[in-house]
Design a protein around this motif. Structure first.
Motif, short mmCIF file in Angstrom:
data_model
loop_
_atom_site.label_atom_id
_atom_site.label_comp_id
_atom_site.label_asym_id
_atom_site.label_seq_id
_atom_site.Cartn_x
_atom_site.Cartn_y
_atom_site.Cartn_z
N SER A 1 0.80 -1.23 0.00
CA SER A 1 0.00 0.00 0.00
C SER A 1 0.83 1.28 0.00
N LEU A 2 1.92 1.34 0.75
CA LEU A 2 2.66 2.59 0.87
C LEU A 2 3.82 2.73 -0.11
N ALA B 1 1.24 2.84 -5.80
CA ALA B 1 0.14 3.82 -5.84
C ALA B 1 0.05 4.47 -7.20
N GLU C 1 1.92 0.72 6.93
CA GLU C 1 1.70 -0.05 5.70
C GLU C 1 1.01 -1.37 6.02
N LEU D 1 -2.66 -0.55 6.36
CA LEU D 1 -3.39 -0.29 5.12
C LEU D 1 -3.40 -1.52 4.20
N VAL E 1 -7.88 5.15 -1.52
CA VAL E 1 -6.81 5.08 -0.51
C VAL E 1 -5.45 5.33 -1.15
N GLU E 2 -5.21 4.69 -2.30
CA GLU E 2 -3.92 4.83 -2.96
C GLU E 2 -3.72 6.25 -3.53
N ILE F 1 -2.43 8.17 -0.70
CA ILE F 1 -1.02 7.81 -0.49
C ILE F 1 -0.14 8.54 -1.50
N HIS G 1 0.48 11.96 -0.55
CA HIS G 1 1.09 12.07 0.78
C HIS G 1 0.06 12.47 1.84
N TYR H 1 -1.99 9.93 3.29
CA TYR H 1 -2.54 8.63 3.68
C TYR H 1 -3.15 8.58 5.09
N TRP I 1 -6.98 8.27 5.15
CA TRP I 1 -7.57 7.19 4.35
C TRP I 1 -9.02 6.88 4.72
#
Length: 261
Positions: free
Chosen positions: A45-46, A51, A96, A99, A123-124, A127, A130, A132, A135
């Motif tokens: 995810s992070l 993303a 991470e 998420l 959500v992405e 991310i 910046h 996140y 979310w």
């Protein structure tokens, strides 16, 4: 960058287009599941490159008719590492892991792609921007009930889902080297993952020809060296080191064999 709203509307339009009995499009023969091209995205995810791929490349499936010939699966695990007692560490830290698990719960709670992809995309997007920590705002933006996701996470079911994704990721052949790791019909695309639409069009053998494929160049698909794109490369470095060690060992063996002759 396509917004989550555009993607949601695109998905709704797609469903209406191909399910409305009054539409002329309803007479189009859609591909069976066996004809569809399988696409797997192994990501975390992070990872900013994951993303970027999801919101700027993968969403193109929903902007065209390509989604009708694709069986898309998202696997949010990436470069996470298993520890003892079914615990794990994530490459970009505990947030991470949170998420990844939330997105795994979304896939489980809303198994239909048209339901969980807009949430993951939202959500992405945060991310990528910046943002996140915000979310949870995706629930309100998309009109979704957060309780099933909260229950999935707090009950430990989300952790079980992540362990299943860990097993699936760790049994990939060849093993994944970095993320995003895109696989089309069982074949990894390596650094050429941004060109995944061409691979889909080339792999599709069904009769429901996608009009989007006529606009995609399949000539770029080859076995030649690919353009290297940024990725989250922790495992890539390890894999490269292993290949270098293997090459040196093989070279030393050949050298010793020649010397003994």
């Amino acid at each position: 960058m396509a917004s989550h709203l555009v993607i949601t509307l695109s998905l709704i339009s797609y469903l209406i287009l191909f399910t409305s009995p009054s539409s002329s499009a309803s007479r189009i023969i859609l591909p069976s599941d066996s004809q569809k091209v399988s696409v797997g995205l192994y990501y975390e995810s992070l990872c900013p490159y994951s993303a970027n791929f999801i919101i700027n490349y993968l969403d193109k499936l929903f902007e065209t008719d390509l989604i009708s010939i694709v069986d898309l699966k998202l696997v949010p695990w990436g470069n996470a590492k298993l520890r003892g007692n079914n615990t794990f560490d994530c490459q970009h830290g505990p947030y991470e892991c949170l998420l990844n698990t939330v997105e795994a719960c979304a896939i489980d709670v809303w198994p239909d792609l048209s339901e969980h992809f807009p949430f993951i995309n939202c959500v992405e997007t945060l991310i990528y921007e910046h943002k996140y920590p915000q979310w949870e705002s995706c629930f309100e933006k998309l009109g979704l009930d957060p309780n099933p996701i909260s229950d999935c996470y707090s009950s430990g079911h989300g952790k079980e889902l992540e362990l299943q994704y860990a097993a699936e990721t760790n049994t990939l052949q060849p093993p994944h080297e970095y993320v995003p790791w895109v696989v089309v019909d069982g074949e990894p695309l390596y650094e050429d993952y941004e060109n995944f639409l061409s691979y889909i069009c080339k792999a599709y053998k069904g009769t429901a020809v996608s009009t989007a494929c006529s606009k995609v160049s399949v000539n770029t698909v080859s076995g030649k060296a690919k353009v290297i794109h940024p990725d989250c490369y922790e495992t890539r470095v390890l894999a490269l080191a292993a290949r270098i060690k293997s090459a040196i060992t093989r070279w030393m063996g050949q050298k010793n064999m020649v010397a003994s002759m």
